[in-house]
Design a protein around this motif. Structure first.
Motif, PDB file in Angstrom:
ATOM      1  N   UNK A  87       0.939  -0.996   0.000  1.00 42.52           N
ATOM      2  CA  UNK A  87      -0.029  -0.024  -0.039  1.00 42.52           C
ATOM      3  C   UNK A  87       0.866   1.194   0.160  1.00 42.52           C
ATOM      4  N   UNK A  88       0.247   2.365  -0.781  1.00 41.47           N
ATOM      5  CA  UNK A  88       1.383   3.639  -0.754  1.00 41.47           C
ATOM      6  C   UNK A  88       0.719   4.276   0.476  1.00 41.47           C
ATOM      7  N   UNK A  89       1.499   5.131   1.221  1.00 40.13           N
ATOM      8  CA  UNK A  89       1.333   5.744   2.427  1.00 40.13           C
ATOM      9  C   UNK A  89       2.048   7.309   2.083  1.00 40.13           C
ATOM     10  N   UNK A  90       1.134   8.089   1.730  1.00 42.38           N
ATOM     11  CA  UNK A  90       1.684   9.363   1.485  1.00 42.38           C
ATOM     12  C   UNK A  90       2.013  10.248   2.641  1.00 42.38           C
ATOM     13  N   UNK A 337      -0.840  -2.539  -5.751  1.00 33.83           N
ATOM     14  CA  UNK A 337      -1.464  -2.113  -4.458  1.00 33.83           C
ATOM     15  C   UNK A 337      -3.111  -2.464  -4.599  1.00 33.83           C
ATOM     16  N   UNK A 338      -3.413  -2.276  -3.435  1.00 30.94           N
ATOM     17  CA  UNK A 338      -4.798  -2.541  -3.246  1.00 30.94           C
ATOM     18  C   UNK A 338      -5.550  -1.885  -2.122  1.00 30.94           C
ATOM     19  N   UNK A 339      -6.664  -1.511  -2.067  1.00 34.48           N
ATOM     20  CA  UNK A 339      -7.227  -0.472  -0.840  1.00 34.48           C
ATOM     21  C   UNK A 339      -6.707   0.779  -0.650  1.00 34.48           C
ATOM     22  N   UNK A 340      -6.061   1.251  -1.842  1.00 31.23           N
ATOM     23  CA  UNK A 340      -5.061   2.496  -1.732  1.00 31.23           C
ATOM     24  C   UNK A 340      -5.886   3.729  -1.618  1.00 31.23           C
ATOM     25  N   UNK A 341      -5.353   4.656  -0.840  1.00 35.23           N
ATOM     26  CA  UNK A 341      -5.997   5.810  -0.772  1.00 35.23           C
ATOM     27  C   UNK A 341      -4.663   6.861  -0.714  1.00 35.23           C
ATOM     28  N   UNK A 342      -4.597   7.915  -1.786  1.00 35.90           N
ATOM     29  CA  UNK A 342      -3.252   8.668  -1.715  1.00 35.90           C
ATOM     30  C   UNK A 342      -3.636  10.054  -1.083  1.00 35.90           C
ATOM     31  N   UNK A 343      -4.655  10.358  -0.620  1.00 37.44           N
ATOM     32  CA  UNK A 343      -4.874  11.334   0.326  1.00 37.44           C
ATOM     33  C   UNK A 343      -4.055  11.516   1.461  1.00 37.44           C
ATOM     34  N   UNK A 344      -3.348  12.831   1.874  1.00 36.45           N
ATOM     35  CA  UNK A 344      -2.683  12.825   3.055  1.00 36.45           C
ATOM     36  C   UNK A 344      -3.601  12.666   4.537  1.00 36.45           C
ATOM     37  N   UNK A 345      -3.462  11.592   4.973  1.00 30.32           N
ATOM     38  CA  UNK A 345      -4.146  11.206   6.292  1.00 30.32           C
ATOM     39  C   UNK A 345      -5.521  10.565   5.901  1.00 30.32           C
TER      40      UNK A 345
END
Length: 471
Positions: A87-90, A337-345
Motif C-alpha cells: 500500500x502507498x502511504x503519502x 497495491x490494493x485498498x489504496x488512498x493517496x490523500x494525506x491522512x
C-alpha cells in the motif's frame, strides 16, 4: 565504497541517438526473429537493446499475441502465480518542484498542503494494519521539511507501530534523490527498496516538464540510484511516467538504466514501474498527456518489460482501472497495491476531500479484501511476503536466485504463510473460503519433500496463533 563523480562531470548513460537509430533499424521485424528473442527471454536471459527495440516495433496482432504469451510463460516460470501486495502511504505533499504533470507542483494553488504529524502517521499505519497490510511504500514530496532525518524518523515510526497482530514488515521509499551521506541515514533504519522514477528519459522533454526546482537537474536524478547503491542500498527501483514522451523510447530508457546498474554494480533494479499519467487537480497536462498511451500499447509495454528483464519485479498500481489491471496482471506483473488512498491522512479519517491533497486520481478503488478474494478465485496466490529482504536476498544475491528461477521455490511457501495469516486475522468468511481453496490447490501441485513438510508444520503454527514465519 564506489567512487561517485560530482554531477557536473557525469554524463548521461541514456544514449539518445543510439536509441533512435536502433528503433529505426529494427522496424518491420520478421516473426522468426521475434520468436528467437522470446526464446532467449524464456531462458531467463536479459535482452539487449536491439532485441527490445525489435519487440517494440511489432505491430501485427498475431505476433503481438506471441509476445504476450511469452510474457505469461515467463511470469509462470520465474514468479509462479504469486502477486505481492503493498500500500502507498503519502507522508506529505509539500513540494518545491514545479513538474507540469503533477498535482503536488509548487505553483498549484488549489491543492491543500499537508504533512502527517508523527501521531497522525501512527494512526495511518494502524488503519492500514487493521486491513491486513504488511508492506508499505512511503511517498514524500520534495521539500526541505522531508529531509533524510525526517524520512528516517518516519520509517522508524512505521516499524514500531503495531496493532494487535498487525505490523508493517517492509517499508519501501519513494522520495527525492539524496546525497550518499543522507542515503546512509535512511538505510540505517532498515528500508527495503528505494525508488526513483526518472519520469522521462528523453532529455529535452525532461527539461520542458521540470522547469523549476531541484528536480530540474536531469543528471542529478539519473544518477540518484547510483548514490543509493554507493551508500549500501542494494534494492533499488526504477520507473518512467508514460505519456510524457514516446513509449518506445521510454521502454528503451528503462532498459539502458537497467544495463547501467548491471554493468556498474553487478545487479539491476529490484523493481520496474510503468505508471501512466492520470488526471490531477488543476493540472492541465495530466488531462491531455502529450504522448497518450492507449490500453493496447500499455499491455504491450508490460509484456515487453517482462521479457526484457526477466529477473525484475514489475509493479502495477491502482492508477489503472480494475478491468485494465485484471488484463495486465496476466502479462508478468508481480506486485500491486490494493485498498489504496493517496490523500494525506485519508486511511484513518476516510477523508471525503482527500482528492484535494492527492498527487493524481486513482482508477481502481477496490478494497484490499475484494482484490484478494477476486485474485484467489482467479487462481493467483496473493502474498504479503517480506522474506527476501529480511534474509538478505537482495541486490546481487537476489539476482542469483531470481535469474535461474530459484526465487519461486521460496516465494510460494512464504506467500502461503502470509496469506494464511491474512485469512486468520482479517478475512471475512467468503474471502477466507476462497483463500483456503487457493492454498489447498497450491499444496496439491507442490512437490513432496522436506520443504513441503516444513511448510505444513508452519501452517499449523500460524493456525495456532504464531506469526511472521518464513523461509
Amino acid at each position: 565504497m564506489f567512487w561517485i563523480r560530482d554531477k557536473e562531470n557525469q554524463k548521461p548513460f541514456i544514449k539518445e541517438d543510439e536509441i533512435f537509430n536502433i528503433l529505426e533499424g529494427t522496424k518491420s521485424p520478421s516473426k522468426l526473429k521475434v520468436r528467437d528473442i522470446i526464446q532467449k527471454s524464456l531462458s531467463k536471459e536479459r535482452l539487449n537493446p536491439d532485441e527490445v527495440a525489435t519487440l517494440l516495433n511489432v505491430e501485427d496482432d498475431e505476433t503481438l499475441e506471441e509476445i504476450f504469451e511469452g510474457a505469461r510463460t515467463l511470469k509462470r516460470n520465474v514468479y509462479g502465480n504469486r502477486i505481492v501486495f503493498f500500500a502507498p502511504l503519502y507522508i506529505g505533499n509539500k513540494c518545491i518542484n514545479n513538474c507540469e504533470y503533477c498535482g503536488f507542483r509548487s505553483s498549484n494553488t488549489e491543492i491543500y498542503r499537508n504533512s502527517l504529524s508523527f501521531e497522525q502517521l501512527e494512526k495511518e499505519v494502524k488503519a492500514l494494519e487493521d486491513k491486513g497490510h504488511k508492506r508499505l511504500i512511503l511517498v514524500y514530496g520534495e521539500h526541505p521539511d522531508y529531509d533524510a532525518d525526517f524520512i528516517a524518523k518516519t520509517v522508524e515510526t512505521v516499524y514500531k507501530t503495531k496493532n494487535r497482530n498487525g505490523e508493517i514488515r517492509r517499508v519501501n521509499i519513494n522520495a527525492a534523490p539524496q546525497t550518499i551521506d543522507d542515503y546512509k541515514k535512511i538505510k540505517e533504519v532498515g528500508i527495503g527498496t528505494f525508488q526513483i522514477f526518472q519520469e522521462t528519459y528523453h532529455f529535452d522533454t525532461y527539461k520542458k516538464v521540470h522547469p523549476k526546482g531541484p528536480k530540474s537537474s536531469y543528471i542529478w536524478r539519473l544518477y540518484g540510484l547510483d548514490r543509493a547503491v554507493a551508500a549500501g542500498i542494494d534494492d533499488v527501483g526504477i520507473g518512467a511516467l508514460f505519456g510524457l514522451y514516446d513509449y518506445k523510447f521510454e521502454v528503451m530508457g528503462l532498459l539502458y538504466h537497467t544495463i547501467h546498474l548491471e554493468e556498474r554494480f553487478g545487479f539491476g533494479p529490484h523493481t520496474i514501474s510503468f505508471p501512466r499519467i492520470e488526471p490531477a487537480l488543476n493540472t492541465p497536462l495530466s488531462e491531455q498527456p502529450p504522448y497518450l498511451v492507449n490500453n493496447n500499447e500499455f499491455q504491450k509495454i508490460v509484456a515487453i518489460l517482462r521479457l526484457a528483464v526477466p529477473y525484475t519485479g514489475l509493479i502495477l498500481t491502482a492508477r489503472e482501472p480494475s478491468h485494465i489491471r485484471n488484463e495486465v496482471l496476466k502479462l508478468g506483473v508481480s506486485q500491486i497495491d490494493a485498498g489504496s488512498n493517496i490523500g494525506i491522512g485519508a486511511y484513518s479519517t476516510e477523508d471525503q476531500q482527500a482528492y484535494k491533497k492527492s498527487q493524481f486520481t486513482l482508477g481502481d478503488q477496490r478494497s484490499l479484501d475484494t482484490v484478494i478474494n477476486e485474485l484467489a478465485i482467479e487462481g493467483y496466490l496473493p502474498s504479503f511476503c517480506t522474506a527476501c529482504y529480511r534474509m538478505g536476498r537482495t541486490g546481487e544475491h537476489f539476482m542469483e536466485f531470481a535469474i535461474p528461477g530459484f526465487v519461486k521455490r521460496f516465494c510460494t511457501p512464504n506467500a502461503i504463510l502470509t496469506l494464511l495469516e491474512y485469512a486468520q486475522d482479517y478475512a471475512p468468511e467468503n474471502t477466507r473460503i476462497s483463500i483456503e481453496k487457493r492454498i489447498e490447490e497450491e499444496l496439491k501441485v507442490m512437490n513432496e519433500g522436506p520443504l513441503k513438510e516444513k511448510l505444513l508444520e508452519r501452517m499449523d503454527l500460524v493456525k495456532a496463533g504464531k506469526r511472521d514465519l518464513y523461509f
